[in-house]
Structure formats: structure tokens, C-alpha cells
Design a protein around this motif. Structure first.
Motif, PDB file in Angstrom:
ATOM      1  N   ARG A  25     -25.957  85.392 -70.656  1.00  0.00           N
ATOM      2  CA  ARG A  25     -27.123  86.215 -70.304  1.00  0.00           C
ATOM      3  C   ARG A  25     -26.905  87.664 -70.728  1.00  0.00           C
ATOM      4  O   ARG A  25     -27.810  88.300 -71.276  1.00  0.00           O
ATOM      5  N   MET A  26     -25.698  88.171 -70.488  1.00  0.00           N
ATOM      6  CA  MET A  26     -25.394  89.554 -70.861  1.00  0.00           C
ATOM      7  C   MET A  26     -25.454  89.740 -72.376  1.00  0.00           C
ATOM      8  O   MET A  26     -25.982  90.740 -72.878  1.00  0.00           O
ATOM      9  N   THR A  40     -36.220  90.191 -69.258  1.00  0.00           N
ATOM     10  CA  THR A  40     -36.035  89.771 -67.873  1.00  0.00           C
ATOM     11  C   THR A  40     -35.121  88.560 -67.887  1.00  0.00           C
ATOM     12  O   THR A  40     -35.428  87.563 -68.552  1.00  0.00           O
ATOM     13  N   CYS A  41     -33.992  88.638 -67.196  1.00  0.00           N
ATOM     14  CA  CYS A  41     -33.014  87.547 -67.181  1.00  0.00           C
ATOM     15  C   CYS A  41     -33.023  86.836 -65.831  1.00  0.00           C
ATOM     16  O   CYS A  41     -33.041  87.484 -64.779  1.00  0.00           O
ATOM     17  N   VAL A  42     -33.009  85.510 -65.876  1.00  0.00           N
ATOM     18  CA  VAL A  42     -32.874  84.701 -64.665  1.00  0.00           C
ATOM     19  C   VAL A  42     -31.802  83.643 -64.914  1.00  0.00           C
ATOM     20  O   VAL A  42     -31.519  83.294 -66.061  1.00  0.00           O
ATOM     21  N   GLU A  43     -31.206  83.150 -63.845  1.00  0.00           N
ATOM     22  CA  GLU A  43     -30.028  82.300 -63.977  1.00  0.00           C
ATOM     23  C   GLU A  43     -30.295  80.802 -63.881  1.00  0.00           C
ATOM     24  O   GLU A  43     -29.353  80.008 -63.916  1.00  0.00           O
ATOM     25  N   SER A  44     -31.550  80.380 -63.765  1.00  0.00           N
ATOM     26  CA  SER A  44     -31.828  78.944 -63.646  1.00  0.00           C
ATOM     27  C   SER A  44     -33.264  78.636 -64.035  1.00  0.00           C
ATOM     28  O   SER A  44     -34.119  79.532 -64.090  1.00  0.00           O
ATOM     29  N   GLY A  45     -33.521  77.346 -64.287  1.00  0.00           N
ATOM     30  CA  GLY A  45     -34.874  76.919 -64.585  1.00  0.00           C
ATOM     31  C   GLY A  45     -35.801  77.116 -63.402  1.00  0.00           C
ATOM     32  O   GLY A  45     -36.976  77.429 -63.568  1.00  0.00           O
ATOM     33  N   ASP A  46     -35.271  76.928 -62.186  1.00  0.00           N
ATOM     34  CA  ASP A  46     -36.082  77.132 -60.980  1.00  0.00           C
ATOM     35  C   ASP A  46     -36.552  78.581 -60.875  1.00  0.00           C
ATOM     36  O   ASP A  46     -37.708  78.850 -60.545  1.00  0.00           O
ATOM     37  N   LYS A  47     -35.627  79.518 -61.163  1.00  0.00           N
ATOM     38  CA  LYS A  47     -35.977  80.937 -61.107  1.00  0.00           C
ATOM     39  C   LYS A  47     -37.019  81.277 -62.168  1.00  0.00           C
ATOM     40  O   LYS A  47     -37.899  82.111 -61.947  1.00  0.00           O
ATOM     41  N   ALA A  48     -36.910  80.631 -63.317  1.00  0.00           N
ATOM     42  CA  ALA A  48     -37.887  80.866 -64.381  1.00  0.00           C
ATOM     43  C   ALA A  48     -39.268  80.393 -63.952  1.00  0.00           C
ATOM     44  O   ALA A  48     -40.271  81.086 -64.176  1.00  0.00           O
ATOM     45  N   LEU A  49     -39.333  79.216 -63.330  1.00  0.00           N
ATOM     46  CA  LEU A  49     -40.608  78.700 -62.847  1.00  0.00           C
ATOM     47  C   LEU A  49     -41.199  79.616 -61.775  1.00  0.00           C
ATOM     48  O   LEU A  49     -42.410  79.840 -61.729  1.00  0.00           O
ATOM     49  N   GLU A  50     -40.329  80.152 -60.926  1.00  0.00           N
ATOM     50  CA  GLU A  50     -40.786  81.082 -59.896  1.00  0.00           C
ATOM     51  C   GLU A  50     -41.359  82.343 -60.535  1.00  0.00           C
ATOM     52  O   GLU A  50     -42.415  82.827 -60.140  1.00  0.00           O
TER      53      GLU A  50
END
Length: 225
Positions: A25-26, A40-50
């Protein structure tokens, strides 16, 4: 403080980067930021959907059943925050890792293509070169499949493909032109620094040879009798 509208004008490309690896990610954020993207960085598919506001059916039903007269529950707050994010966020590109715990990159791709975000290009990344996996993602609607580690040339290639396949307003085109101008200046600056460094090395070498020649003892010619 810069407004959200100002941020969109400054960064016409907003990338949502999804990867469970902090190092990856970095690296991706650094490459995209260097290319003048808003990231915008997120650590999972769930976070992306959110972030995209793609709430599960169960969560939607919970939101509908919640009474507005009652005290807001955590579910209500979550639904409200997701709804507001989907309204104000403009995402131009989604880059996701393939292998992630929970929702994989392919599952995320399918969810996106079956939603209101279906027109947003999705790039899938993986450290494993598996032809069947690559074909599956491309056939599923992925714009590109990149092998890790992602390089700056990969980002520039995606940038060129997006420009050629997307119609932008005059304001956005001017902002894109500024980004390309900035990137070209960075590359030229890097080349100039390299050339100057090589030039200084050559000067130092020449200077040393001249100094050494000046230090050689001079032989005096004796008169012939």
C-alpha cells in the motif's frame, strides 16, 4: 483548509487503492502520489465496499428497519457514513490486490461491476503470474492486470489508457495537462541531475590529469659541447 471541490480540481484523478499488505500500500501510494493522483488506501475488500457505499443486503435491511425516532445505533451510524461517502467521493480508478483475506480482488471486481460504480476502471494486481487468474479478471471486466511490484511505468501506462478512453470536461483536461507537464518536468529534472553528476565526474577526472601533468619534473636540456 482546501475544500473537497478544490481537491477534485487539484487532483482530477482519484484512485482507491486496496491491498492487505502495508508495504505494498505504501509503495502504491508513493507511485500514485508521485504521478499527482489523489490516493485513498484501504486494507481490505470489505473496507473498499464500505468506502464505495456498497452495503450488504443485511446492512441495508437493518438501516431500513431502524426507527429515526430511536437513538442512533452503530448500524445506523455506519449506514449514514457509508451513504455520505458514496455521495461526496468521486473515484476515477480502483486498484486492488487479487489475494486478500475475506473478499478477494476478483470478488471485489465483480461487486463493483454489478453496481453503480460499474463504469469506474478496475486494475487487479498480483505477485503471482497465473494465466487462468489473469484471463478470469480481464474477462470479468478488469481494465488491466499488473504483476507486483508495480512500477512507475505501469502507472503511466494506465494513465495514458484512461485519457484515451475517457471524455473529460475542458476543466479536467486542463488539470490533466498540468499533471503531465509536472510529471515530464520531474523526469527531465532527474535526467538533468544525472547528466550534471556525470559532467562533474568528467571534469574531476580531467582536472586530476592536468594536475598530475603539471607536477611531472621537467628535464633541462644540456648544451652539447
Amino acid at each position: 483548509m482546501v475544500s473537497e471541490r478544490g481537491e477534485e480540481e487539484k487532483h482530477p484523478f482519484h484512485v482507491l487503492a486496496v491491498d492487505d499488505s502495508n508495504i505494498d500500500r505504501m509503495l502504491l501510494e508513493r507511485l500514485l502520489t508521485f504521478s499527482s493522483y489523489q490516493v485513498t488506501c484501504v486494507e481490505s475488500g470489505d473496507k473498499a465496499l464500505e468506502y464505495l457505499g456498497l452495503v450488504d443486503i443485511h446492512q441495508q435491511n437493518e438501516c431500513e428497519r431502524s426507527s429515526p425516532l430511536s437513538s442512533p445505533s452503530s448500524t445506523q451510524l455506519s449506514c449514514e457514513s457509508l451513504s455520505s461517502k458514496s455521495e461526496v467521493s468521486k473515484v476515477n480508478l480502483i486498484m486492488t490486490d487479487y489475494s486478500m483475506p475475506g473478499i478477494s480482488g476478483y470478488d471485489l471486481l465483480k461487486r463493483i461491476k454489478d453496481s453503480s460504480w460499474k463504469d469506474v476502471p478496475v486494475v487487479v494486481m498480483s505477485s503471482e503470474n497465473v494465466p487462468s487468474r489473469i484471463n478470469m479478471c480481464l474477462e470479468g471486466g478488469a481494465e488491466e492486470f499488473l504483476l507486483k511490484p508495480v512500477k512507475l511505468s505501469d502507472v503511466e501506462k494506465i494513465h495514458s489508457n484512461l485519457i484515451s478512453s475517457t471524455n473529460y470536461s475542458p476543466c479536467e483536461e486542463n488539470a490533466i495537462a498540468e499533471i503531465e507537464k509536472s510529471n515530464n518536468a520531474k523526469r527531465e529534472g532527474s535526467e538533468i541531475d544525472k547528466n550534471c553528476s556525470n559532467g562533474n565526474k568528467r571534469k574531476a577526472t580531467v582536472g586530476t590529469s592536468l594536475d598530475l601533468s603539471d607536477r611531472r619534473p621537467r628535464v633541462q636540456e644540456l648544451p652539447v659541447s
